[in-house]
Design an enzyme around this catalytic site. Structure first.
Site, PDB file in Angstrom:
ATOM      1  N   VAL A  40     -18.272  42.790  62.469  1.00  0.00           N
ATOM      2  CA  VAL A  40     -18.581  41.752  61.484  1.00  0.00           C
ATOM      3  C   VAL A  40     -19.427  42.403  60.393  1.00  0.00           C
ATOM      4  O   VAL A  40     -20.125  43.389  60.638  1.00  0.00           O
ATOM      5  CB  VAL A  40     -19.324  40.539  62.101  1.00  0.00           C
ATOM      6  CG1 VAL A  40     -18.387  39.728  62.985  1.00  0.00           C
ATOM      7  CG2 VAL A  40     -20.560  40.956  62.874  1.00  0.00           C
ATOM      8  N   SER A  41     -19.342  41.839  59.192  1.00  0.00           N
ATOM      9  CA  SER A  41     -19.967  42.466  58.029  1.00  0.00           C
ATOM     10  C   SER A  41     -21.445  42.136  57.866  1.00  0.00           C
ATOM     11  O   SER A  41     -22.170  42.896  57.235  1.00  0.00           O
ATOM     12  CB  SER A  41     -19.227  42.047  56.753  1.00  0.00           C
ATOM     13  OG  SER A  41     -17.893  42.482  56.821  1.00  0.00           O
ATOM     14  N   THR A  42     -21.877  41.005  58.395  1.00  0.00           N
ATOM     15  CA  THR A  42     -23.276  40.620  58.216  1.00  0.00           C
ATOM     16  C   THR A  42     -23.927  40.342  59.565  1.00  0.00           C
ATOM     17  O   THR A  42     -23.247  40.044  60.552  1.00  0.00           O
ATOM     18  CB  THR A  42     -23.395  39.354  57.335  1.00  0.00           C
ATOM     19  OG1 THR A  42     -22.794  38.252  58.020  1.00  0.00           O
ATOM     20  CG2 THR A  42     -22.723  39.541  55.981  1.00  0.00           C
ATOM     21  N   GLN A  45     -23.309  36.871  61.363  1.00  0.00           N
ATOM     22  CA  GLN A  45     -22.004  36.592  61.955  1.00  0.00           C
ATOM     23  C   GLN A  45     -21.992  37.109  63.394  1.00  0.00           C
ATOM     24  O   GLN A  45     -22.847  37.902  63.779  1.00  0.00           O
ATOM     25  CB  GLN A  45     -20.893  37.276  61.159  1.00  0.00           C
ATOM     26  CG  GLN A  45     -20.755  36.791  59.732  1.00  0.00           C
ATOM     27  CD  GLN A  45     -19.772  37.657  58.953  1.00  0.00           C
ATOM     28  OE1 GLN A  45     -19.847  38.877  58.990  1.00  0.00           O
ATOM     29  NE2 GLN A  45     -18.854  37.006  58.250  1.00  0.00           N
TER      30      GLN A  45
END
Length: 161
Positions: A40-42, A45
């Site tokens: 996940v990018s952040t 999340q």
């Protein structure tokens, strides 16, 4: 009616043949290890949905899952600790298949994805992305799979831009 039933009743029993002495010492074949890549990018999340779906797929295929997870790292970043470990394990033959929820979890650049896919092909490691119908785990890359991988790689890069 009883005569008809007699036709379908087994007349002999089939028992499994006894194991030979060579077979008795053999262990059951090991399940292929599959590297499940989650990203996940952040930091806010989570990978719960990716994890549950891919673990279910691995169980269905009778594969032994090994989780590799990058949390809060963009797919545009080529240097990701879990992805690097996964690819090193694939190169070393410790992983036979890589699974990802979507191709864009692995990378957001067509060039980067192409490099990873070529690396997997050289290492004879399959790639399975169930949600997108990608499956090279049988060891072959047919022309339709090549086209689909290229299109999806371009889409992943387009979505990033």
């Amino acid at each position: 009616m009883s005569q008809l039933l007699e036709l379908f009743e087994p007349r002999t029993r089939f028992e499994p043949a006894p194991l030979t002495s060579a077979e008795q010492g053999k262990e059951a074949p090991q399940k292929p290890k599959t590297g499940i890549y989650l990203r996940v990018s952040t930091e806010d999340q989570n990978t719960d949905l990716q994890r549950s779906e891919l673990l279910a797929q691995a169980k269905f295929r009778d594969w032994e899952p090994v989780i590799y997870e990058d949390q809060g790292i963009s797919g545009a970043n080529f240097d990701r600790p879990a992805l690097n470990r996964l690819l090193a394990d694939a190169d070393a033959g410790r992983i036979k298949v890589i699974m990802a929820w979507k191709l864009d979890r692995i990378g957001r650049s067509t060039q980067h994805l192409a490099g990873i896919i070529n690396r997997l092909l050289r290492a004879e490691v399959g790639l399975v992305v169930p949600s997108q119908g990608i499956d090279t785990s049988a060891g072959s890359m047919n022309p339709a799979s090549k086209l689909q991988l290229n299109v999806l790689a371009a889409v992943a890069e387009f979505e990033r831009d």
